[in-house]
Design an enzyme around this catalytic site. Structure first.
Site, PDB file in Angstrom:
ATOM      1  N   ILE A 287      23.981  16.005  21.655  1.00 26.89           N
ATOM      2  CA  ILE A 287      23.968  14.538  21.632  1.00 26.89           C
ATOM      3  C   ILE A 287      23.665  14.038  20.221  1.00 26.89           C
ATOM      4  O   ILE A 287      22.839  14.606  19.523  1.00 26.89           O
ATOM      5  CB  ILE A 287      22.915  14.006  22.618  1.00 26.89           C
ATOM      6  CG1 ILE A 287      23.314  14.347  24.060  1.00 26.89           C
ATOM      7  CG2 ILE A 287      22.728  12.504  22.477  1.00 26.89           C
ATOM      8  CD1 ILE A 287      22.284  13.947  25.083  1.00 26.89           C
TER       9      ILE A 287
ATOM     10  N   ALA B 292      24.848  11.618  16.425  1.00 28.51           N
ATOM     11  CA  ALA B 292      25.889  11.296  15.460  1.00 28.51           C
ATOM     12  C   ALA B 292      26.478  12.539  14.802  1.00 28.51           C
ATOM     13  O   ALA B 292      27.658  12.544  14.444  1.00 28.51           O
ATOM     14  CB  ALA B 292      25.326  10.355  14.395  1.00 28.51           C
TER      15      ALA B 292
ATOM     16  N   GLU C 271      28.126  21.012  27.491  1.00 26.93           N
ATOM     17  CA  GLU C 271      27.378  20.313  28.535  1.00 26.93           C
ATOM     18  C   GLU C 271      27.709  18.829  28.544  1.00 26.93           C
ATOM     19  O   GLU C 271      27.649  18.180  29.574  1.00 26.93           O
ATOM     20  CB  GLU C 271      25.879  20.513  28.346  1.00 26.93           C
ATOM     21  CG  GLU C 271      25.317  19.842  27.113  1.00 26.93           C
ATOM     22  CD  GLU C 271      23.880  20.219  26.865  1.00 26.93           C
ATOM     23  OE1 GLU C 271      23.082  19.327  26.563  1.00 26.93           O
ATOM     24  OE2 GLU C 271      23.564  21.416  26.952  1.00 26.93           O
TER      25      GLU C 271
END
Length: 381
Positions: free
Chosen positions: A181, A183, A203
């Site tokens: 997860i 940037a 995932e």
């Protein structure tokens, strides 16, 4: 969102309600001033909107690999009375889709005693394991509500882009990618436009994969599992992403204990896992979930994929971080915060407070009183 709002409107009426979740989106959902009078958060991952609660006496965190969470439900280690789920409207055969989030939601549906579904016309219908028949659902609430959106690409700055280019140089053609997860993963993806025949087994993913699919960079041709398809557990992004996955047979959403199984991950050649961290010490030890005693995120699926990529033929686990924090402190540190133990305690499925008491029970008697005081200072009662 509507189900949680309705639940929190009953604050004061309900007592001793334990809330269990992984990542949640939406600012201010849990900010009810009297939250602790009715609810206790027992989180399996610490997202931004529950971080304050988890680090207070009104919450806690269970350290666990994402791939192992279904074991908690199935073996009644963490029993579920009610599962609040978010689904698409049923098709003509009566089947709804869990849409953007199959991950642990399918296991929750299988193991909870009562299922309450928020049926949202704006939830994309996705392929894979997230299909649930209306007969499995006990109660329905119909909504027409936009999904929460996150634009990770809008958070890319010069430093992030430089990290993205460094990571892209390590990725070979025909690699299979996992992206965490944030940037940095989208920055890495934006630097892969000249690569060929990449695959995705991850995932989660966000908007960054879309142009690579559209331009023929991501083809999934050389994966051994789910060849020709992106395999994932959940997706977080903008409406563009939600439209991309809607009824798209190129993308399959699967149970997280399968997606994050190291045996499955390693079966794909050149598996590359790209994740971030809070700090790394001079011996190469990585801390990704806490800042001292402050629980910042969680174990999640990082270890699942780092290990799976390391075992893959030609695979590469990558930790990508900026050199300093926003405050200018180095993320490369002399040592991680020390943790010691004396004896053996069974910790699987226990939250932080329960772990502390289990460890104290096997600590040397001369130190138990001091440790109990420290637990009280950190967690309260």
């Amino acid at each position: 969102m509507n189900l949680l709002k309705a639940l929190f409107e009953r604050t004061g009426d309900l007592k001793n309600i334990e809330l269990v979740s992984i990542s949640t989106l939406g600012e201010g959902i849990f900010n009810h001033p009297d939250f602790g009078k009715s609810f206790k958060m027992n989180s399996l991952f610490v997202s931004q909107n529950v971080r304050k609660i988890v680090n207070s006496s009104n919450g806690d965190y269970i350290p666990i690999f994402l791939s192992e969470i279904p074991i908690l439900f199935e073996n009644n280690i963490l029993p579920l009375d009610v599962a609040l789920i978010h689904v698409s409207p049923p098709d003509k055969h009566g089947f709804c889709s869990l849409g953007t989030s199959v991950d642990i939601a399918r296991s929750a549906v299988k193991n909870a005693k009562h299922i309450i579904a928020q049926v949202n016309s704006k939830m994309p219908r996705t392929h894979g394991d997230g299909i649930i028949h209306i007969n499995e659902i006990n109660s329905f609430v119909e909504v027409d509500e936009a999904l929460p959106e996150v634009s990770y690409s809008s958070k890319i700055d010069d430093i992030t882009m430089t990290i993205g280019r460094h990571c892209a140089e390590l990725i070979e053609d025909k690699s299979t990618l996992q992206m965490g997860i944030g940037a940095i993963p989208d920055a890495v993806l934006s630097c892969l436009t000249n690569h060929k025949d990449l695959g995705v087994h991850t995932e989660m993913f966000s908007d960054g994969v879309i142009p690579l699919v559209q331009n023929g960079v991501i083809t999934n041709k050389f994966k051994k599992k789910h060849r020709g398809k992106i395999a994932t557990g959940f997706a977080i992004g903008t409406r563009k992403l939600y439209d991309f996955i809607d009824d798209n047979p190129q993308v399959v959403f699967l149970d997280i204990d399968y997606v994050n199984d190291t045996k499955i991950i390693r079966s794909n050649p050149k598996a590359v896992a790209i994740n971030s961290a809070i700090e790394i010490d001079l011996t190469g030890q990585v801390c990704s979930d806490s800042i001292g005693t402050y629980q910042y995120s969680g174990v999640g699926g990082q270890i699942d994929f780092m290990r799976g990529a390391a075992l893959s033929e030609g695979g590469k686990p990558i930790i990508a971080i900026a050199s300093t924090t926003k405050n200018g402190e180095s993320k490369i540190v002399p040592f991680l915060k020390e943790v010691t133990e004396y004896g053996v305690a069974y910790l699987f499925g226990k939250n932080l407070r329960q772990r502390a008491h289990a460890l104290i029970s096997i600590a040397h008697p001369a130190h138990r009183e001091h440790l109990e005081k420290e637990v009280y200072k950190r967690f309260g009662r």
